[in-house]
Each structure stands twice: as C-alpha cells, then as structure tokens.
Design an enzyme around this catalytic site. Sequence first.
Site, PDB file in Angstrom:
ATOM      1  N   ASP A 115      40.847 100.827 -12.103  1.00 54.33           N
ATOM      2  CA  ASP A 115      41.314 101.839 -13.064  1.00 54.33           C
ATOM      3  C   ASP A 115      41.773 101.186 -14.366  1.00 54.33           C
ATOM      4  OD1 ASP A 115      43.311 100.851 -11.325  1.00 54.33           O
ATOM      5  OD2 ASP A 115      44.697 102.445 -11.877  1.00 54.33           O
ATOM      6  N   HIS A 132      51.240  95.894  -7.848  1.00 55.65           N
ATOM      7  CA  HIS A 132      51.139  95.979  -6.407  1.00 55.65           C
ATOM      8  C   HIS A 132      49.938  95.208  -5.855  1.00 55.65           C
ATOM      9  CE1 HIS A 132      47.897  99.268  -6.275  1.00 55.65           C
ATOM     10  NE2 HIS A 132      48.068  98.981  -7.541  1.00 55.65           N
ATOM     11  N   TYR A 147      54.817 108.213  -7.616  1.00 57.12           N
ATOM     12  CA  TYR A 147      54.035 106.997  -7.860  1.00 57.12           C
ATOM     13  C   TYR A 147      54.669 105.811  -7.114  1.00 57.12           C
ATOM     14  CZ  TYR A 147      51.190 103.631 -10.361  1.00 57.12           C
ATOM     15  OH  TYR A 147      50.283 102.644 -10.660  1.00 57.12           O
ATOM     16  N   HIS A 180      49.829 103.912 -16.809  1.00 58.79           N
ATOM     17  CA  HIS A 180      49.527 105.309 -16.487  1.00 58.79           C
ATOM     18  C   HIS A 180      50.627 106.211 -17.030  1.00 58.79           C
ATOM     19  CE1 HIS A 180      46.365 104.229 -13.622  1.00 58.79           C
ATOM     20  NE2 HIS A 180      47.197 103.393 -13.026  1.00 58.79           N
TER      21      HIS A 180
END
Length: 386
Positions: A82, A144, A191, A222
Amino acid sequence: MQAVEIRKGIYWVGAIDWSMRSFHGYQTGRGTTYNAYLIIDEKITLIDTVKATFAPELLARIKSVIDPAKIDYIISSHVEPDHSGAIPFMLEHAPQAQVITSLPNGEKGLKGHYGDLPLQGVKAGSSLSIGKRTLQFVPTPMLHWPDSMVTYCPEEKILFSNDAFGEHLASSSRFDDDVDFGTLMFECQKYYANILMLYGRQAQTALKALSGLDIDMIATGHGVIWRKHIQEIMARYEKWAAGEVEERAVVVFDSMWHSTESMARAVAEGFAQKGISVSFYDIKENHLSDIVTDILTAKYLAVGSPTINNQMMPTIAGFLCYLKGLAPKGKKAFAFGSYGWGGQSIGLVEEELKACGCEIILDKIRLANVPGAEDLQAITAKIKAL
Ligand code: FEO
C-alpha cells in the site's frame, strides 16, 4: 488531481481510496488514503508512494507541482504494497531517482517484491541532506513490519510516520482538525487494535525513540495529517501500547437456537448491575475488526459458544484465532455456552482464552438445552459478584 501544500515546499501527493472496505480482512468502512509527500528542495524527494492501482493519481498530483523526472530520492518507509506498490511505476517516470530504504530489511523486502531497484540502504541514525532540509531515519521495526522506519525533518519539525499514528479514513480533508475528532479517534483505535496491538512493546520502544523529537506535524501514511491533536494521539498510543484497560466488559457470542444468546444477555445484565458498561456482540452481526477495537481497552471479556459437532462454533473459533494473533493485554475473561449433549465447546473456548493470554476469572458456565429463568438469574448474580 492537485497536490496539497502542507508546509511551504512540502506537498501531499497521495491517493484517496474512497471505496476500500477490506484491508486484508480488516473491515474499513470509511475507506482510506495512501499518503505520499513531495519535498521540493535541492534534491527533490518523494516520501513513500501509493498502492499500485493508484499510481496514476500519485503521478498526476506530482505533475501538478513538478516534472517527476526531477525526483532524486524516493524514501520507502515500509515495504507493504500500500506504500511501495507504485515505486516501480514512479521509477519509470523518475529514472534518476534512488530509493532509500532501511537496512537490512527494507532492502531485502523491496528486492523480494520488485527485483532489482536502484536502492540505497540506510541504518538507524542515518540522515540525508536534501538541501535546506535534513531527513533523519528512525527505524521502527515491527511497527508493524521488520523494515518499518519513520523519517524526521528537524528544520520543519515534521515526522513522516508511515503506518504509525495513521487510520483508515478517506476524507476530502487532509488535516486532523478538519474531521470529526470522535470519528478520527475511533478509526485510530481500530487501526491500532487491528494492525499494532500485537506490537505493544515495539510501539513503546518507538515512542521512546520519538519522545526527544520536537514535532509539530505528523504526516502519516494513512488518513489525516496531525497538526492540532499531536499530544492526544501520542497519549493514546502510550496507553494502548502499555495495555491500559478501562472498567468495561465485552461480551462476544454465537448462538444456534438463542440459548447461548440468552446466557449472553444474562452475562451482560450482570456486568450492568455491577456498574460496568458492556458491549454486546452477536458475532453473526458484527465484524471481527470492530470487536477487537473494543476489546483493546476493555478489562473484561466473556465469550460464549454452543457446541456443534463436538466443537465451538467456527465463527467463535475464527474470532479467537484472530484475537490470539493480536495477543491482547490485561484481559480478565471467562467462557459460557449452552449445549444439547457433549458440551465440549465451552471448555475449548476457555482453553483458547488462556492461549490468548487472558486471565480466567470465572469457571466456565455450561447449561444444557434451554436455560430457564432461574438459570439466567444465577448467571447474572455470578457476574455481579465478580
Ligand atoms: Fe499501510 Fe503496513 O502498510
């Protein structure tokens, strides 16, 4: 498609994914954005790209500011597609650009995804002068992915944080003070719960590393850019990473013929009578990603399943599998359920709750067939007495 100037000479050039409703299983009811930032300096720098399908939108926004062929550096904060998916496309339009990535995991990950790229690896503490500005690279491993890093620009006091402090929220506004604060914080908690809950220790390490930085803007990967509520989101991350919980209960269940459901209602009534607020989730009607958002900050968790074919309901098994992966902290839990014969599900749920790291505070509640009014009152009394 226009770029949005977020600071003199620094532009948001990302993409808005209004329609995205599932991010590898995480239900994203409000869509998302893939944020990329263009810095106009002696060395033209692009921080991150977007999901590959949105590459033309990224390019159009860049073209509204400069000729993309002038880009010198593309910073890859994180290999997940992404953010990195449009790097090969951008390199076609910016043939001189070097891709800056973390060593060793960013380099390894980008090669693994895209083959040979013009990579320049950076280590913890490395910095890059791009003219009037400096970019300092701070690794945030397992926040992450192993390769994750953030970039700090001291001259601008901007932290380009990639996934950290972000949320899945498509919006025509680019800044935190332009969207509803409650909605924003809900999406941030969702999130964190779904993407970062497992990595609380690493989040604490990252927060410590960032604590010395003078930050007046967080440009995330994001959602919106933080310029007003920086202290609030930092404080929430401290709390979530530490596993702090509130006096709240979450009841999750599935039911075949409403018997386990009536037990769930009795459990919820017990918490209510105890003065503890309850969230009540029939798993058939609620998405896992919403349930774990609530569990993140709840102290109590009650999980119910009837027995089917000597097992728990597959819906509850899937939920507990997801929860186990997220390794929730500080939960006091118990299992309940009705059964026709056998009744193995309740013990299996209890074992899975233990495997999730929960402390079992009440022996499993099992009732055969259809619970009567006295059975249900006894459950409520038991919970109230906790
Ligand atoms: Fe937004 Fe881990 O990618």
